[in-house]
Design a protein around this motif. Sequence first.
Motif, PDB file in Angstrom:
ATOM      1  N   GLY A 193       0.649  -0.844  -0.194  1.00  0.00           N
ATOM      2  CA  GLY A 193      -0.461   0.000   0.186  1.00  0.00           C
ATOM      3  C   GLY A 193       1.201   1.531   0.181  1.00  0.00           C
ATOM      4  O   GLY A 193       0.461   2.679  -0.324  1.00  0.00           O
ATOM      5  N   LEU A 194       2.170   1.066   0.049  1.00  0.00           N
ATOM      6  CA  LEU A 194       2.682   2.775   0.101  1.00  0.00           C
ATOM      7  C   LEU A 194       3.333   3.062  -1.111  1.00  0.00           C
ATOM      8  O   LEU A 194       3.142   1.353  -2.191  1.00  0.00           O
ATOM      9  N   THR A 213       6.283   6.039   1.026  1.00  0.00           N
ATOM     10  CA  THR A 213       5.563   7.053   1.347  1.00  0.00           C
ATOM     11  C   THR A 213       4.256   6.396   1.430  1.00  0.00           C
ATOM     12  O   THR A 213       4.415   6.011   0.661  1.00  0.00           O
ATOM     13  N   GLY A 214       3.599   7.096   2.419  1.00  0.00           N
ATOM     14  CA  GLY A 214       2.325   7.172   2.472  1.00  0.00           C
ATOM     15  C   GLY A 214       1.631   7.900   2.815  1.00  0.00           C
ATOM     16  O   GLY A 214       1.578   8.795   3.378  1.00  0.00           O
ATOM     17  N   HIS A 252       9.113   6.864  -7.143  1.00  0.00           N
ATOM     18  CA  HIS A 252       8.431   7.045  -8.411  1.00  0.00           C
ATOM     19  C   HIS A 252       7.054   7.082  -8.535  1.00  0.00           C
ATOM     20  O   HIS A 252       6.323   7.128 -10.201  1.00  0.00           O
ATOM     21  N   GLY A 253       6.608   6.890  -7.616  1.00  0.00           N
ATOM     22  CA  GLY A 253       5.159   7.524  -7.694  1.00  0.00           C
ATOM     23  C   GLY A 253       3.790   5.652  -8.253  1.00  0.00           C
ATOM     24  O   GLY A 253       2.807   5.956  -7.758  1.00  0.00           O
ATOM     25  N   LYS A 254       5.080   4.444  -7.810  1.00  0.00           N
ATOM     26  CA  LYS A 254       4.587   3.593  -8.613  1.00  0.00           C
ATOM     27  C   LYS A 254       3.885   2.777  -7.063  1.00  0.00           C
ATOM     28  O   LYS A 254       4.431   2.540  -5.990  1.00  0.00           O
ATOM     29  N   THR A 262       6.604  14.357   0.146  1.00  0.00           N
ATOM     30  CA  THR A 262       5.525  13.279  -1.695  1.00  0.00           C
ATOM     31  C   THR A 262       6.883  12.334  -2.096  1.00  0.00           C
ATOM     32  O   THR A 262       7.822  12.212  -2.133  1.00  0.00           O
ATOM     33  N   PRO A 263       6.561  11.337  -3.639  1.00  0.00           N
ATOM     34  CA  PRO A 263       7.465  10.819  -4.322  1.00  0.00           C
ATOM     35  C   PRO A 263       8.459  11.963  -4.766  1.00  0.00           C
ATOM     36  O   PRO A 263       9.521  11.426  -4.784  1.00  0.00           O
ATOM     37  N   GLU A 264       8.395  12.803  -4.925  1.00  0.00           N
ATOM     38  CA  GLU A 264       9.204  13.888  -5.729  1.00  0.00           C
ATOM     39  C   GLU A 264      10.161  14.336  -5.451  1.00  0.00           C
ATOM     40  O   GLU A 264      11.479  13.932  -5.283  1.00  0.00           O
ATOM     41  N   VAL A 265       9.812  14.850  -3.845  1.00  0.00           N
ATOM     42  CA  VAL A 265      10.697  14.801  -3.019  1.00  0.00           C
ATOM     43  C   VAL A 265      11.660  13.794  -2.459  1.00  0.00           C
ATOM     44  O   VAL A 265      13.091  14.589  -2.756  1.00  0.00           O
ATOM     45  N   MET A 266      11.561  12.395  -2.217  1.00  0.00           N
ATOM     46  CA  MET A 266      11.943  11.358  -2.410  1.00  0.00           C
ATOM     47  C   MET A 266      12.763  11.104  -3.000  1.00  0.00           C
ATOM     48  O   MET A 266      14.686  10.974  -2.883  1.00  0.00           O
ATOM     49  N   LYS A 267      12.672  11.000  -4.239  1.00  0.00           N
ATOM     50  CA  LYS A 267      13.322  11.107  -5.921  1.00  0.00           C
ATOM     51  C   LYS A 267      14.784  11.682  -5.539  1.00  0.00           C
ATOM     52  O   LYS A 267      15.337  11.270  -5.798  1.00  0.00           O
ATOM     53  N   GLU A 268      14.373  13.044  -5.307  1.00  0.00           N
ATOM     54  CA  GLU A 268      15.364  13.671  -5.667  1.00  0.00           C
ATOM     55  C   GLU A 268      16.506  13.651  -4.611  1.00  0.00           C
ATOM     56  O   GLU A 268      17.743  13.513  -4.582  1.00  0.00           O
TER      57      GLU A 268
END
Lengths: 267, 102
Positions: free
Chosen positions: A104-105, A190-191, A109-111, A171-177
């Motif tokens: 569920g997390l 994240t979730g 990459h938003g996947k 957020t996924p974008e922040v985490m990716k960077e």
Amino acid sequence: MNASTTLRQLLRSKPRSTTPCWTVRQPQRAFHGSPARFKFQTVEQARSRYRSGPFSWKAGLLFVAAGIGLAVYFQTEKERLARNRITEMSKGVGKPKVGGPLTGLVDQHGKSRNEDEFLGKYRLVYFGFTHCPDICPEELDKMADMIDLVKKDHGKVMVPIFVTCDPARDTPEVMKEYLDEFHPDLIGLTGTYDQIKQLCKAYRVYFSTPPNLKSGQDYLVDHSIYFYLMDPEGDFVEALGRQHTPEQAAAVIGQHIKDWKKDLRKD
Amino acid sequence: MGLFTSTTTTPAPSTPTPPTRTQRAKCWEARDAFFRCLDTAGIVDAIKDSTAAKTSCSGEMAAFEKECVASWVEYFKKRRVMEHNREQMLKGLQKEGAKKME
């Protein structure tokens, strides 16, 4: 049959035969003795054999080699059992289980990710947040070293996971960077706040976000700083902390990987 | 949710993106410079003795606050006090003859 041996036997039996009553059977025993019980021809021979004993250089070598072998065997066996005990203790019977499904997390990459994807491989899970001032970045750098060391020795048998304790900002974008700066293998999860809270609870991770936060406000999250090593079945194995260097941590992980007897995915 | 609406409470770190590696390094550098200055001035707690810190290390303090977000500035200042107290305690214990456990 030898003269000196018979004489010795005779001399030895003499004190017992000093009875006034000279029976018929007694002298017969002295003269008709049973065949020699000694394999030596002379007393000197027997004596010299006795002096050197059953030892020779061959026996000594065998003794030392066996001793070293046993010592090494017991040492490795002791270490293996100690590790086994840690694993068993963590699995525990009737004890609270550490860890929980990651289903569920969402990754960086938003996947959406599923627990099943991680089964069959070891997992190294770290909880943190991207706005962390100094400890998380240091620990993530350490984690990157650990990932490389384990990969070098055992192949792709471990999935490194970073779970945020600050889902509001991460957020996924922040985490990716953020994670791109540490290691490409890292999976950032994240979730929703409730999902993260549930997972942290399952991992016995303490974290606290300041109350009454306004959006855009700058704050820190207090949280536990351990790496959780989970086995290919998703059970908790061992917690690694700040006291371990990347090399020490990788060695501990490597030993557990070697101990694992069941299937291990390397894809 | 208004995640991207600007707020007036903390003007400097209004962006929700975390500092990058280079920004972190810059912040740590500015922090170390500021703490070195505090060391020479004999100040431990930059929050309690903020006026003294401002007069003796104004330049370093400004740089520190410019390079680091407000929450980090506060965290590092508190951490400095905590580390100082721990060191003092360890020294005190050592004087009493305590031995370090491994």
